[in-house]
Design an enzyme around this catalytic site. Structure first.
Site, PDB file in Angstrom:
ATOM      1  N   HIS A   1      36.605  44.920  35.058  1.00  0.00           N
ATOM      2  CA  HIS A   1      36.703  43.532  35.518  1.00  0.00           C
ATOM      3  C   HIS A   1      36.778  43.474  37.039  1.00  0.00           C
ATOM      4  CE1 HIS A   1      38.544  39.415  34.268  1.00  0.00           C
ATOM      5  NE2 HIS A   1      37.920  39.294  35.418  1.00  0.00           N
TER       6      HIS A   1
ATOM      7  N   HIS B   1      35.108  41.412  40.503  1.00  0.00           N
ATOM      8  CA  HIS B   1      34.257  40.363  41.065  1.00  0.00           C
ATOM      9  C   HIS B   1      33.675  40.886  42.371  1.00  0.00           C
ATOM     10  CE1 HIS B   1      35.573  37.339  38.140  1.00  0.00           C
ATOM     11  NE2 HIS B   1      36.757  37.918  38.226  1.00  0.00           N
ATOM     12  N   LEU B   2      32.379  41.197  42.364  1.00  0.00           N
ATOM     13  CA  LEU B   2      31.756  41.770  43.558  1.00  0.00           C
ATOM     14  C   LEU B   2      31.051  40.712  44.400  1.00  0.00           C
ATOM     15  CD1 LEU B   2      30.433  45.171  42.129  1.00  0.00           C
ATOM     16  CD2 LEU B   2      32.680  44.602  43.060  1.00  0.00           C
ATOM     17  N   ARG B   3      31.021  39.479  43.896  1.00  0.00           N
ATOM     18  CA  ARG B   3      30.636  38.283  44.681  1.00  0.00           C
ATOM     19  C   ARG B   3      29.184  38.210  45.126  1.00  0.00           C
ATOM     20  NH1 ARG B   3      34.693  35.810  42.544  1.00  0.00           N
ATOM     21  NH2 ARG B   3      36.715  35.994  43.580  1.00  0.00           N
TER      22      ARG B   3
ATOM     23  N   ASP C   1      33.640  34.568  32.285  1.00  0.00           N
ATOM     24  CA  ASP C   1      34.888  34.703  33.049  1.00  0.00           C
ATOM     25  C   ASP C   1      34.918  33.820  34.295  1.00  0.00           C
ATOM     26  OD1 ASP C   1      37.455  35.867  33.618  1.00  0.00           O
ATOM     27  OD2 ASP C   1      36.477  36.817  35.315  1.00  0.00           O
TER      28      ASP C   1
ATOM     29  N   HIS D   1      37.798  34.977  28.763  1.00  0.00           N
ATOM     30  CA  HIS D   1      38.844  34.506  29.686  1.00  0.00           C
ATOM     31  C   HIS D   1      39.571  33.405  28.914  1.00  0.00           C
ATOM     32  CE1 HIS D   1      40.197  32.605  33.662  1.00  0.00           C
ATOM     33  NE2 HIS D   1      40.285  31.593  32.828  1.00  0.00           N
TER      34      HIS D   1
ATOM     35  N   HIS E   1      42.292  40.090  30.939  1.00  0.00           N
ATOM     36  CA  HIS E   1      43.538  39.810  31.690  1.00  0.00           C
ATOM     37  C   HIS E   1      44.593  39.001  30.939  1.00  0.00           C
ATOM     38  CE1 HIS E   1      41.454  36.035  32.393  1.00  0.00           C
ATOM     39  NE2 HIS E   1      40.745  36.456  33.414  1.00  0.00           N
TER      40      HIS E   1
ATOM     41  N   ASN F   1      44.507  33.643  38.422  1.00  0.00           N
ATOM     42  CA  ASN F   1      44.235  32.992  37.154  1.00  0.00           C
ATOM     43  C   ASN F   1      43.866  34.050  36.126  1.00  0.00           C
ATOM     44  OD1 ASN F   1      43.693  31.201  35.149  1.00  0.00           O
ATOM     45  ND2 ASN F   1      41.762  30.446  35.991  1.00  0.00           N
TER      46      ASN F   1
ATOM     47  N   ASP G   1      40.635  42.920  37.827  1.00  0.00           N
ATOM     48  CA  ASP G   1      40.313  41.532  38.199  1.00  0.00           C
ATOM     49  C   ASP G   1      40.259  41.392  39.728  1.00  0.00           C
ATOM     50  OD1 ASP G   1      39.585  38.901  37.994  1.00  0.00           O
ATOM     51  OD2 ASP G   1      41.510  38.174  37.245  1.00  0.00           O
TER      52      ASP G   1
END
Ligand SMILES: [Zn+2]
Length: 470
Positions: free
Chosen positions: A75, A77-79, A166, A193, A246, A292, A319
């Site tokens: 998990h 987030h590489l954006r 997610d 999620h 998560h 979150n 996350d």
């Protein structure tokens, strides 16, 4: 996940060095023993005590260290595409390698989202030269809008093994039912999620003692637990498979434990911060602690740790959620949720779950604000590493028996994906020295016990003495 080890460029294959990892304790899913490990041409060629150093080999010292299969983050987030000011695939993968990860699953809530083969191929191409494997998760619904199903078959054909909206959960129960039924036709897992939007709406932190005291609108634990319960029912109804992202509350963990006892095909992850921090961190209204799902109560932290020990939780996933400073420095109600995680996961998780048996001298544990520090759970290094490596590798579809090359065990013929962890090294987290493009770590200035010393990715030393090599 789409790329076999042999898919590397010929030039890089020829350049792969011979490495001797000397004097560590090799810990994988099958055994634990003091041994040297020789990696050559991208794979492990020898494991044993006192092996001779081949001519021309580079020796990496692993004295006092754990030598484990590379870690796998379910998990991150590489954006990219869309928010390259916060992170890129390249910078995120470098942070991952420094954190001991040889694979990360990139979340699909990019801009545009990963809901088509074209966007998945774009992210896979960006990951091709990165410091670790970048597997791509696909969206469950087109545009993550929760209405029409994304083309799962097309994405599965590219090697996508995890699907999630997610950032949000799929709200419509009939859409989720159809997604589970559709997914059964492919070797994929849906990851949820869990958040009921109607119940969570307007909340900025956990609804409880601290939200009342601070006058901040809260998100009740039930907003998560209702969807966990709903989706367990859908797994039962459809015979599908579900991974819960998560999880943050004691009752969520209890629901998953009951579903597993019933024999349903469910797995679950927790984050390092939900194993460590509580809602008391919000006492100063600092948006750094806005995540979150939100940080919960002491009793939830304790229950999640116990769930890791009991096998209810299968994986710890970061996350990792970078945000550019100008966004994260906004007020608590406006700042986006999320914190960095890749480079600090190992010491934070070992402090929360490990059996180091000593106080961590200011290392992770709820800080001031009246929160009490939980004692660590006392798991063996092997159990902790299972949560960070071979268990998530299987959930991600990246294990060797699934056609991937992650999660070990470390034996001759195995892929050269290895991390070397010095459990006693003490280091200070300097946000300006993290590889991420963002700075939103809750651990700035904190002393960590435990550091990733070396990481080998497909036989190449991408981290040596805690420094990135590319
Ligand atoms: Zn999420």
């Amino acid at each position: 996940m789409t790329e076999a080890p042999s898919g590397r460029s010929g030039a890089r294959q020829r350049a792969l060095p011979t490495i001797v990892i000397r004097g560590g304790t090799v810990v994988d899913g099958t055994a634990e023993r003091v041994a040297d490990v020789v990696v050559s041409g991208g794979e492990v060629v020898a494991v044993g005590p006192g092996v001779a150093t081949p001519r021309g080999a580079t020796v990496l010292d692993a004295g006092g260290c754990l030598v484990a299969p590379g870690l796998v983050d379910l998990h991150a987030h590489l954006r990219q595409p869309g928010a390259e000011d916060a992170e890129t695939v390249e910078s995120g993968a470098r942070a991952a390698a420094l954190g001991g990860f040889t694979a990360v699953v990139a979340m699909p809530n990019t801009d545009p989202p990963v809901d088509s083969a074209a966007v998945a191929l774009e992210v896979l191409a960006l990951g091709a030269g990165a410091a670790c494997q970048v597997a791509v998760a696909g969206a469950i619904t087109v545009g993550r809008a929760g209405e029409r199903l994304a083309p799962m078959g097309e994405l599965a054909a590219l090697g996508v093994r995890l699907f999630t909206d997610d950032g949000t959960g799929v709200q419509d129960v009939s859409v989720m039912r159809r997604a589970l039924e559709y997914a059964r036709g492919f070797p994929v897992t849906l990851a949820q999620h869990c958040e009921d939007e109607a119940l969570a709406r307007g909340g900025h932190m956990h609804e409880g003692e601290w939200s009342s005291r601070l006058g901040v609108p809260g998100i009740p634990a039930e907003a998560e637990e209702m969807m966990v319960a709903r989706d367990i029912a859908l797994v039962r109804l459809t015979g599908g498979r579900m991974h819960f992202l998560h999880l943050s509350t004691a009752r969520s963990a209890a629901l998953v434990a009951a579903a597993k006892a019933e024999g349903l095909a469910v797995t679950a992850e927790v984050t390092p911060h939900h194993l460590t921090l509580t809602h008391a961190e919000l006492a100063g209204y600092d948006p750094l602690y806005k995540v979150n799902p939100p940080l919960r109560a002491d009793t939830d932290v304790a229950a999640l740790r116990a769930a890791c020990a009991q096998g209810t939780v299968d994986a710890v996933a970061t996350d990792h959620a970078p945000h550019a400073p100008e966004r994260k420095d906004d007020t608590l109600d406006l700042a986006p949720p999320g914190m960095l995680g890749l480079q600090t996961a190992v010491p934070v998780v070992f402090a929360a779950l490990g059996d180091n048996g000593h106080d961590h001298g200011g290392a992770p544990g709820p800080g001031g604000n009246g929160a009490r520090r939980e004692p660590s759970t006392g798991l063996s290094a092997r159990a902790v590493l299972g949560l960070l490596s071979w268990q998530p590798a299987r959930i991600a579809g990246l294990a060797r028996h699934q056609g991937g090359d992650q999660g070990g065990p470390i034996e001759p013929g195995a892929p050269g994906n290895i991390c070397v962890i010095d459990p006693a090294a003490v280091w200070e987290v300097d946000p300006n020295r993290l590889a991420s493009r963002s700075r939103n770590t809750p651990w700035a200035g904190r002393l960590m016990t435990g550091q990733v010393r070396h990481t080998l990715f497909r036989g190449e030393p991408v981290v040596v003495d805690a420094e990135a090599q590319r």
